[in-house]
Design an enzyme around this catalytic site. Structure first.
Site, mmCIF file in Angstrom:
data_model
loop_
_atom_site.group_PDB
_atom_site.id
_atom_site.type_symbol
_atom_site.label_atom_id
_atom_site.label_comp_id
_atom_site.label_asym_id
_atom_site.label_seq_id
_atom_site.Cartn_x
_atom_site.Cartn_y
_atom_site.Cartn_z
ATOM 1 N N GLY A 31 121.270 -42.215 -107.573
ATOM 2 C CA GLY A 31 122.440 -42.150 -106.708
ATOM 3 C C GLY A 31 122.209 -41.227 -105.524
ATOM 4 O O GLY A 31 121.066 -40.932 -105.176
ATOM 5 N N HIS A 34 120.590 -42.732 -99.772
ATOM 6 C CA HIS A 34 120.368 -42.490 -98.351
ATOM 7 C C HIS A 34 119.542 -43.644 -97.799
ATOM 8 O O HIS A 34 119.269 -44.622 -98.509
ATOM 9 C CB HIS A 34 119.686 -41.136 -98.139
ATOM 10 C CG HIS A 34 118.482 -40.916 -99.020
ATOM 11 N ND1 HIS A 34 117.347 -41.695 -98.926
ATOM 12 C CD2 HIS A 34 118.248 -40.046 -100.035
ATOM 13 C CE1 HIS A 34 116.474 -41.279 -99.818
ATOM 14 N NE2 HIS A 34 117.000 -40.289 -100.512
ATOM 15 N N HIS A 37 116.678 -45.054 -99.897
ATOM 16 C CA HIS A 37 117.097 -45.995 -100.942
ATOM 17 C C HIS A 37 117.464 -47.344 -100.317
ATOM 18 O O HIS A 37 117.142 -48.398 -100.867
ATOM 19 C CB HIS A 37 118.318 -45.468 -101.705
ATOM 20 C CG HIS A 37 118.089 -44.202 -102.457
ATOM 21 N ND1 HIS A 37 118.652 -43.011 -102.086
ATOM 22 C CD2 HIS A 37 117.357 -43.942 -103.576
ATOM 23 C CE1 HIS A 37 118.302 -42.068 -102.943
ATOM 24 N NE2 HIS A 37 117.503 -42.598 -103.851
ATOM 25 N N GLN A 61 114.934 -35.888 -117.198
ATOM 26 C CA GLN A 61 113.884 -35.534 -116.243
ATOM 27 C C GLN A 61 114.161 -34.215 -115.529
ATOM 28 O O GLN A 61 113.427 -33.825 -114.629
ATOM 29 C CB GLN A 61 113.634 -36.668 -115.249
ATOM 30 C CG GLN A 61 114.736 -36.928 -114.237
ATOM 31 C CD GLN A 61 114.449 -38.188 -113.431
ATOM 32 O OE1 GLN A 61 114.613 -39.306 -113.913
ATOM 33 N NE2 GLN A 61 114.008 -38.033 -112.192
ATOM 34 N N LYS A 150 107.616 -41.496 -101.205
ATOM 35 C CA LYS A 150 107.976 -40.072 -101.128
ATOM 36 C C LYS A 150 107.623 -39.382 -102.457
ATOM 37 O O LYS A 150 107.145 -38.258 -102.475
ATOM 38 C CB LYS A 150 109.460 -39.981 -100.821
ATOM 39 C CG LYS A 150 110.127 -38.716 -101.187
ATOM 40 C CD LYS A 150 110.198 -37.694 -100.122
ATOM 41 C CE LYS A 150 110.905 -36.470 -100.631
ATOM 42 N NZ LYS A 150 111.878 -36.752 -101.687
ATOM 43 N N MET A 185 113.562 -38.277 -96.097
ATOM 44 C CA MET A 185 114.890 -38.446 -96.703
ATOM 45 C C MET A 185 114.811 -38.083 -98.183
ATOM 46 O O MET A 185 113.877 -38.458 -98.887
ATOM 47 C CB MET A 185 115.332 -39.887 -96.580
ATOM 48 C CG MET A 185 115.417 -40.323 -95.152
ATOM 49 S SD MET A 185 117.092 -40.655 -94.700
ATOM 50 C CE MET A 185 116.854 -41.106 -92.985
HETATM 51 O O1 PAF Z 1 112.968 -41.495 -108.208
HETATM 52 C C1 PAF Z 1 114.041 -41.334 -108.809
HETATM 53 O O2 PAF Z 1 115.132 -41.285 -108.206
HETATM 54 C C2 PAF Z 1 114.035 -41.185 -110.324
HETATM 55 O O3 PAF Z 1 112.946 -40.433 -110.745
HETATM 56 C C3 PAF Z 1 114.098 -42.536 -111.069
HETATM 57 C C4 PAF Z 1 112.840 -43.367 -110.784
HETATM 58 C C5 PAF Z 1 115.331 -43.296 -110.627
HETATM 59 C C6 PAF Z 1 114.167 -42.298 -112.572
HETATM 60 O O4 PAF Z 1 115.321 -41.597 -112.912
#
Ligand code: PAF
Length: 283
Positions: A31, A34, A37, A61, A150, A185
């Site tokens: 989420g 930006h 994405h 994570q 990135k 970004m």
């Molecule tokens: O790159 C990310 O935003 C995260 O590490 C991912 C791949 C969505 C896993 O939670």
């Protein structure tokens, strides 16, 4: 565009799409969407009939002293960005849906791919990433999945995982998207105060400095890393986590530059840890 929160409802919709012969692209995100994405979603929309964007702030994570609680959650805005870029489905599950009670399975890429760079300062981070992405791959079963360069180390770790677990999914890696002034970004850029936002330019500028040194004939890795460190240290708000010149796919440290190398760095601006990278080419 549909907003779905359970694995069952998502699978029902995807079964209908598959029955209609449609291809499925997955863009996994946490989420705070930006333009980076949006570029992944647009790439997915160009290559697949149905684009699923997962929005899930994956707790596994984040380290104990990291920003899980503070991580920006902006679902309304994210939905507008995703829709505009061509998403058909937003998958926004609660934590219990992805990690049901009693779940006990981890996916862990071991060895040098996860030991260095961000793996050194964020122990357990990549185990969380590979665990959630493998779950998302199994839930969605897309033909293609989209990730940003990135997160250069994440890209190589996920490629290894997909190959080792025989996921029949094409990982499509998209280039870094930058602000007009060069800042890569990142959802974490929202943490920066105006003064820190300006200071954060030291990351992309230091990559440009490395390119300048290579163009001037420098081939010694240690010399380039040292020069980049000195450059970054001119910014009082910056604290270096790492600066490393590595092979672009096995991420092993390089002594001298040959063909293509990856210069990757992580730098704290105030309390915000930012990463950036670039390829250095030698002809
Ligand atoms: O790159 C990310 O935003 C995260 O590490 C991912 C791949 C969505 C896993 O939670």
């Amino acid at each position: 565009m549909q907003l779905l929160e359970t694995v069952n409802t998502l699978r029902e919709q995807l079964a209908l799409a598959r029955r209609a012969g449609k291809s499925i692209g997955l863009v996994p995100t946490m989420g705070a969407l930006h333009e980076g994405h949006a570029s992944l979603i647009r790439a997915a929309a160009a290559e697949n009939d149905v684009v699923v964007v997962s929005i899930f702030v994956n707790p596994t994570q984040f380290g104990p002293n990291e920003d899980l609680a503070a991580y920006p959650r902006t679902l309304e805005k994210d939905m507008a960005v995703a829709k505009e870029a061509g998403a058909a489905i937003i998958f926004h599950p609660p934590v219990k849906e992805v990690y049901p009670d009693g779940n006990a399975t981890w996916v862990d890429v071991e060895g040098p791919l996860t030991a260095g760079l961000c793996g050194r300062s964020r122990p357990g981070h990549f185990r969380g990433v590979t665990t959630v992405v493998s779950r998302l791959f199994n839930i969605v079963r897309p033909e293609r999945a989209y990730f940003g360069q990135k997160d250069a180390q994440q890209v190589q770790v996920l490629k290894r995982m997909a190959a080792d677990l025989f996921f029949d999914i094409d990982l499509r890696i998209q280039p870094i998207v930058r602000e007009a002034d060069g800042l890569a970004m990142s959802s974490r850029n929202t943490y920066l105060s105006p003064v820190e936002r300006q200071a954060a330019l030291i990351l992309s500028r230091s990559l440009a400095e490395a390119k300048r040194l290579v163009a001037a004939g420098e081939r010694n890795t240690a010399a380039i890393e040292k020069a980049v460190a000195a450059f970054i240290q001119t910014e009082p708000l910056a604290t270096i986590d790492y600066i490393e010149l590595v092979h672009p796919s096995d991420l092993a440290r390089r002594e001298t530059l040959t063909d293509t190398s990856l210069l990757a760095l992580a730098v704290r601006i105030g309390k915000t840890r930012l990463i950036d990278n670039t390829f250095l080419e030698v002809s």
